[in-house]
Design a protein around this motif. Structure first.
Motif, short mmCIF file in Angstrom:
data_model
loop_
_atom_site.label_atom_id
_atom_site.label_comp_id
_atom_site.label_asym_id
_atom_site.label_seq_id
_atom_site.Cartn_x
_atom_site.Cartn_y
_atom_site.Cartn_z
N GLU A 94 0.81 -1.44 0.00
CA GLU A 94 0.08 0.06 0.06
C GLU A 94 0.74 1.16 0.15
N ASN B 190 -3.95 9.12 -1.46
CA ASN B 190 -5.09 9.66 -0.76
C ASN B 190 -5.56 8.08 0.04
N GLU B 191 -5.88 7.75 -0.90
CA GLU B 191 -6.42 6.51 -0.85
C GLU B 191 -5.29 4.73 -0.73
N GLU B 192 -4.06 5.33 -0.83
CA GLU B 192 -3.46 4.13 -0.68
C GLU B 192 -2.88 4.28 0.48
N LEU B 193 -2.91 5.36 0.96
CA LEU B 193 -1.81 5.81 1.95
C LEU B 193 -2.86 6.02 3.60
N GLU B 194 -3.81 5.96 2.83
CA GLU B 194 -5.71 4.93 4.18
C GLU B 194 -5.03 3.40 4.11
N HIS B 195 -5.26 2.65 2.74
CA HIS B 195 -5.20 1.72 3.26
C HIS B 195 -4.28 1.26 3.85
N GLN C 63 -2.98 2.93 6.20
CA GLN C 63 -2.99 3.08 8.19
C GLN C 63 -3.96 2.16 8.61
N MET C 64 -4.44 1.44 7.47
CA MET C 64 -5.60 0.61 7.87
C MET C 64 -4.89 -0.75 8.03
N ASP D 77 -2.94 -0.56 10.95
CA ASP D 77 -4.01 -0.84 12.30
C ASP D 77 -4.22 -2.01 12.34
N SER E 37 -12.14 -0.50 -4.43
CA SER E 37 -11.19 0.41 -4.96
C SER E 37 -9.79 -0.15 -5.58
#
Ligand SMILES: [Fe+2]
Ligand SMILES: [Fe+2]
Length: 191
Positions: free
Chosen positions: A31, A60-65, A67-68, A71, A144
């Motif tokens: 990601e 933005n979307e890949e950075l969100e992934h 982080q997911m 986590d 996505s």
């Protein structure tokens, strides 16, 4: 729709079963790399406004992934760490032609094929992993990555006529399938 020439095989499923923690860690790295790829494309093709907009959204979307996944690792007590990457990305990037605008076409198509393979593998994980949290996690990410594949393929048409892009996509997809069927010994998202 994903333009892949072969499905994932049992060899990869056995790697998933025996080294799932490593595959999850590698997924976080993937990601992060996907965000980096999209950001690099902005640097190189800054005059293409649509490309810049689409890539900014993907970063933005890949950075969100990213982080997911980090986590998820943390919740499961798995330490995020460096891993030797699979050879998949390097092998695909070696196929990118040097001369523009062919270079742009290939960079976008290769990025799109990596998205397509991730998407296909997320679907396999959603179907095969018994752990319901993990299965739901991959079911959520699947859509996505399919969309990213379509975006990259469409943007390649900014740099060459559609027929040429589709012909090149066929060639690269055949090479991608060969790389996947060859496989590698490290258990990775794209091994
Ligand atoms: Fe992603
Ligand atoms: Fe993606």
């Amino acid at each position: 729709m994903l333009h892949l020439k072969s499905p994932s095989n049992d060899r990869w499923l056995r790697q998933v079963a025996s080294h799932f923690d490593e595959i999850l860690i590698d997924h976080a790295h993937c990601e992060k790399k996907a965000a980096g790829t999209a950001l690099n494309l902005i640097f190189h093709y800054v005059e293409d406004l649509e490309l810049c907009r689409e890539m900014a959204a993907i970063v933005n979307e890949e950075l969100e992934h990213f982080q997911m996944v980090v986590d998820l690792l943390n919740r499961r007590g798995i330490r995020f760490r460096r891993l030797k990457p699979s050879q998949y990305g390097r092998k695909l990037n070696d196929l990118v032609r040097r001369q523009e605008p062919q270079r742009a076409v290939d960079r976008l198509l290769v990025a799109g094929l990596i998205e397509a393979r991730s998407c296909e593998r997320f679907q396999v994980l959603a179907e095969h992993v018994a752990d319901s949290e993990i299965a739901a996690f991959y079911r959520g990410l699947f859509e996505s990555e399919a969309r990213h594949h379509a975006t990259y393929t469409r943007l390649a048409m900014h740099f060459a006529p559609e027929a040429e892009v589709m012909q090149r996509l066929e060639e690269l997809a055949a090479s991608e399938a060969a790389i996947i069927s060859e496989g590698e010994s490290l258990a990775r998202m794209h091994s």
